[in-house]
Design a protein around this motif. Structure first.
Motif, mmCIF file in Angstrom:
data_model
loop_
_atom_site.group_PDB
_atom_site.id
_atom_site.type_symbol
_atom_site.label_atom_id
_atom_site.label_comp_id
_atom_site.label_asym_id
_atom_site.label_seq_id
_atom_site.Cartn_x
_atom_site.Cartn_y
_atom_site.Cartn_z
ATOM 1 N N PHE A 341 0.834 -1.202 0.000
ATOM 2 C CA PHE A 341 0.000 0.000 0.000
ATOM 3 C C PHE A 341 0.868 1.251 0.000
ATOM 4 O O PHE A 341 0.580 2.226 -0.704
ATOM 5 C CB PHE A 341 -0.932 -0.001 1.207
ATOM 6 C CG PHE A 341 -1.874 1.163 1.238
ATOM 7 C CD1 PHE A 341 -3.032 1.169 0.478
ATOM 8 C CD2 PHE A 341 -1.595 2.284 2.016
ATOM 9 C CE1 PHE A 341 -3.900 2.254 0.495
ATOM 10 C CE2 PHE A 341 -2.457 3.366 2.037
ATOM 11 C CZ PHE A 341 -3.611 3.354 1.270
ATOM 12 N N VAL A 342 1.955 1.226 0.785
ATOM 13 C CA VAL A 342 2.873 2.371 0.792
ATOM 14 C C VAL A 342 3.415 2.604 -0.599
ATOM 15 O O VAL A 342 3.456 3.745 -1.102
ATOM 16 C CB VAL A 342 4.023 2.141 1.791
ATOM 17 C CG1 VAL A 342 5.087 3.233 1.637
ATOM 18 C CG2 VAL A 342 3.507 2.119 3.217
ATOM 19 N N GLY A 343 3.825 1.532 -1.269
ATOM 20 C CA GLY A 343 4.347 1.665 -2.621
ATOM 21 C C GLY A 343 3.282 2.120 -3.603
ATOM 22 O O GLY A 343 3.563 2.908 -4.529
ATOM 23 N N MET A 344 2.035 1.643 -3.413
ATOM 24 C CA MET A 344 0.929 2.065 -4.289
ATOM 25 C C MET A 344 0.710 3.561 -4.175
ATOM 26 O O MET A 344 0.580 4.259 -5.187
ATOM 27 C CB MET A 344 -0.346 1.304 -3.926
ATOM 28 C CG MET A 344 -1.538 1.585 -4.835
ATOM 29 S SD MET A 344 -2.521 3.054 -4.348
ATOM 30 C CE MET A 344 -3.268 2.471 -2.818
ATOM 31 N N ARG A 345 0.706 4.086 -2.952
ATOM 32 C CA ARG A 345 0.500 5.516 -2.749
ATOM 33 C C ARG A 345 1.644 6.315 -3.374
ATOM 34 O O ARG A 345 1.428 7.347 -4.009
ATOM 35 C CB ARG A 345 0.414 5.837 -1.255
ATOM 36 C CG ARG A 345 -0.865 5.428 -0.562
ATOM 37 C CD ARG A 345 -2.056 6.247 -0.971
ATOM 38 N NE ARG A 345 -1.806 7.678 -0.924
ATOM 39 C CZ ARG A 345 -2.602 8.600 -1.477
ATOM 40 N NH1 ARG A 345 -3.667 8.225 -2.168
ATOM 41 N NH2 ARG A 345 -2.320 9.870 -1.383
ATOM 42 N N GLU A 346 2.878 5.823 -3.207
ATOM 43 C CA GLU A 346 4.027 6.539 -3.756
ATOM 44 C C GLU A 346 4.041 6.513 -5.281
ATOM 45 O O GLU A 346 4.595 7.403 -5.916
ATOM 46 C CB GLU A 346 5.318 5.912 -3.224
ATOM 47 C CG GLU A 346 5.531 6.142 -1.739
ATOM 48 C CD GLU A 346 6.753 5.407 -1.203
ATOM 49 O OE1 GLU A 346 7.188 5.713 -0.080
ATOM 50 O OE2 GLU A 346 7.265 4.519 -1.930
ATOM 51 N N GLY A 347 3.383 5.507 -5.850
ATOM 52 C CA GLY A 347 3.362 5.390 -7.296
ATOM 53 C C GLY A 347 2.266 6.189 -7.974
ATOM 54 O O GLY A 347 2.200 6.249 -9.210
ATOM 55 N N ILE A 348 1.374 6.817 -7.206
ATOM 56 C CA ILE A 348 0.313 7.633 -7.783
ATOM 57 C C ILE A 348 0.891 8.975 -8.205
ATOM 58 O O ILE A 348 1.537 9.669 -7.405
ATOM 59 C CB ILE A 348 -0.841 7.837 -6.773
ATOM 60 C CG1 ILE A 348 -1.497 6.497 -6.442
ATOM 61 C CG2 ILE A 348 -1.877 8.815 -7.324
ATOM 62 C CD1 ILE A 348 -2.595 6.603 -5.390
ATOM 63 N N ASP A 349 0.662 9.359 -9.423
ATOM 64 C CA ASP A 349 1.160 10.647 -9.920
ATOM 65 C C ASP A 349 0.555 11.787 -9.113
ATOM 66 O O ASP A 349 -0.670 11.871 -8.943
ATOM 67 C CB ASP A 349 0.796 10.822 -11.393
ATOM 68 C CG ASP A 349 1.495 9.795 -12.284
ATOM 69 O OD1 ASP A 349 2.546 9.283 -11.866
ATOM 70 O OD2 ASP A 349 0.962 9.513 -13.375
#
Length: 446
Positions: A341-349
């Motif tokens: 989830f942390v990585g998903m949030r960081e990957g959002i433009d």
């Protein structure tokens, strides 16, 4: 528009998982819908932003159908999900309204409805006309009854005159002229009290026959009303000055679908002001979560409720010791999901951090009376039909998204659990369960 959104997840591809989750979440969703619907005015507008497969709005539709109806607007950025949501919610609303109309306990998609129906426009107009006719007929009977009562009284008075042997017919005639119109029309000249009684009796008898005929006509009218529409009784009660019950005044639930993105700041211009704005586990997938809550608030009308389903207790479904691999696999899966989830949030433009909790985020958006509550989802082992399929989809997603955060041993354990040909295939287990909680944070726009 692609099924992929800001989080780069193909939500249309996850439709099967969403459907299964909605089925298992149904008791919790029903409780949440009933609690929020109790805060709304008559015939409210409810907007479900990021509606997914429509699981929550199914329960909103059933809740509104038991009250005074309303409008549900489904909004999603994925057309495939929106189409499925519209189909499912419309079917649930139609089933709830049909149940209300015929008093049956049929369900939509296996759910227990709680709803009612209002007749179609043509039936409603016919019901209103019939109720008006019934009211007019009732007034006519009351008038005839008064006439008969007057005639009977006249006959009684005249008979008394006859028994008293008034001195002359001339003395009796003036008294007769003061009687009710029915007696006056019966004879222009009263030659004697006995003759007056004889002439008046047929008139009273005719009036009584008129009452009988009118009563029969009204009985037929009432039957026609019952055949015309289920709500005619309520209309007749209203015509009589009696306040209709909620069941009698219930209206249909209108369903609309809009393809739109919650991250679009112009969203309030695309939607009508809402009495309830609902967003379930969607805001955390958007770049600027605080700005998204501000958009939700702008969609709500003054006094309207904004409610978010976010957080809660993560679902558990596996026993501690599975008989293969290290015990405690599920705890490690949850830790891997948190890392994903942390990585998903960081990957959002354009992602913007929100380093505070959801209630504070609602307050910062200008909402008042902010509060939270939770609803439990509890399916003890061996669980309902479909539980094993849901757990399979759930673990398959974790195996994909969290694989890099798991050890080789845990990845091998997952692979064995998900393999139908394995002796450890989870579909053969009878100790799967589902336990967790959905938390709703809500506030009112001042």
């Amino acid at each position: 528009m692609s099924g992929h959104t800001h989080d780069h997840i193909d939500w249309a591809d996850r439709l099967v998982l969403l459907r299964a989750a909605d089925t298992l979440d149904a008791p919790a969703h029903a409780a949440i819908a009933a609690r929020l619907a109790a805060k709304l005015p008559a015939t409210p507008t409810v907007i479900d932003l990021g509606c997914g497969a429509g699981g929550m709005s199914i329960h909103f539709a059933e809740a509104l159908a038991t009250q005074t109806g309303g409008t549900i607007i489904l909004v999603d950025a994925t057309p495939e999900l929106l189409h499925e949501a519209e189909r499912a919610v419309r079917a649930a609303a139609d089933a709830a309204q049909a149940n209300r109309a015929d008093g049956s306990t049929h369900t939509s998609n296996g759910r227990v409805p709680d709803g009612s129906a209002e007749p179609s426009g043509g039936h409603r107009a016919a019901a209103e006309h019939t109720a008006s006719t019934a009211a007019d007929s009732t007034r006519a009977v009351e008038g005839i009854a008064q006439t008969v009562e007057g005639a009977a009284q006249t006959a009684a008075d005249t008979a008394s005159t006859a028994e008293g042997a008034a001195p002359t017919v001339a003395d009796t005639a003036p008294a007769s002229e003061g009687a009710a119109p029915t007696v006056a029309d019966t004879a222009s000249t009263i030659e004697g009290a006995a003759q007056t009684v004889a002439d008046t009796a047929p008139a009273a008898e005719g009036a009584a026959q008129t009452v009988t005929d009118t009563a029969s006509a009204i009985e037929g009218t009432a039957q026609a009303a019952a055949d015309t529409a289920p709500t005619v009784e309520g209309a007749a009660r209203a015509a009589g000055g009696i306040t209709p019950t909620a069941e009698e005044t219930a209206q249909t639930v209108e369903i609309r679908a809009v393809v739109a993105d919650l991250a679009d700041g112009s969203l309030p211009d695309l939607l009508p002001p809402a009495d309830l704005v609902w967003a379930s586990r969607v805001v955390h997938h958007l770049p600027d979560q605080q700005a998204a809550i501000g958009t939700l608030t702008a969609v709500a009308r003054t006094g309207g409720v904004v409610a978010l389903a976010e957080g809660g207790l993560s679902f558990s479904c596996l026993p501690w010791d599975l008989g293969l691999g290290r015990p405690g696999l599920e705890d490690r899966l949850k830790a891997a999901q948190a890392e994903w989830f942390v990585g998903m949030r960081e990957g959002i433009d354009g992602a913007v951090p929100m380093p505070y909790g959801w209630p504070l985020a609602l307050e910062r958006a200008g909402l008042a009376d902010v509060s939270s509550f939770s609803a439990l989802a509890d399916h003890p082992a061996p669980g309902p039909d479909g539980l094993a399929d849901y757990v399979h989809h759930h673990l398959s997603r974790l195996a994909t998204h969290g694989a890099e955060h798991l050890s080789d041993e845990d990845r091998a354990t997952l692979a064995s659990l998900l393999d139908p040909d394995s002796t450890h295939y989870l579909g053969n287990r009878r100790d799967l369960f589902l336990l967790g909680a959905r938390t709703v944070h809500h506030g009112r726009r001042p």
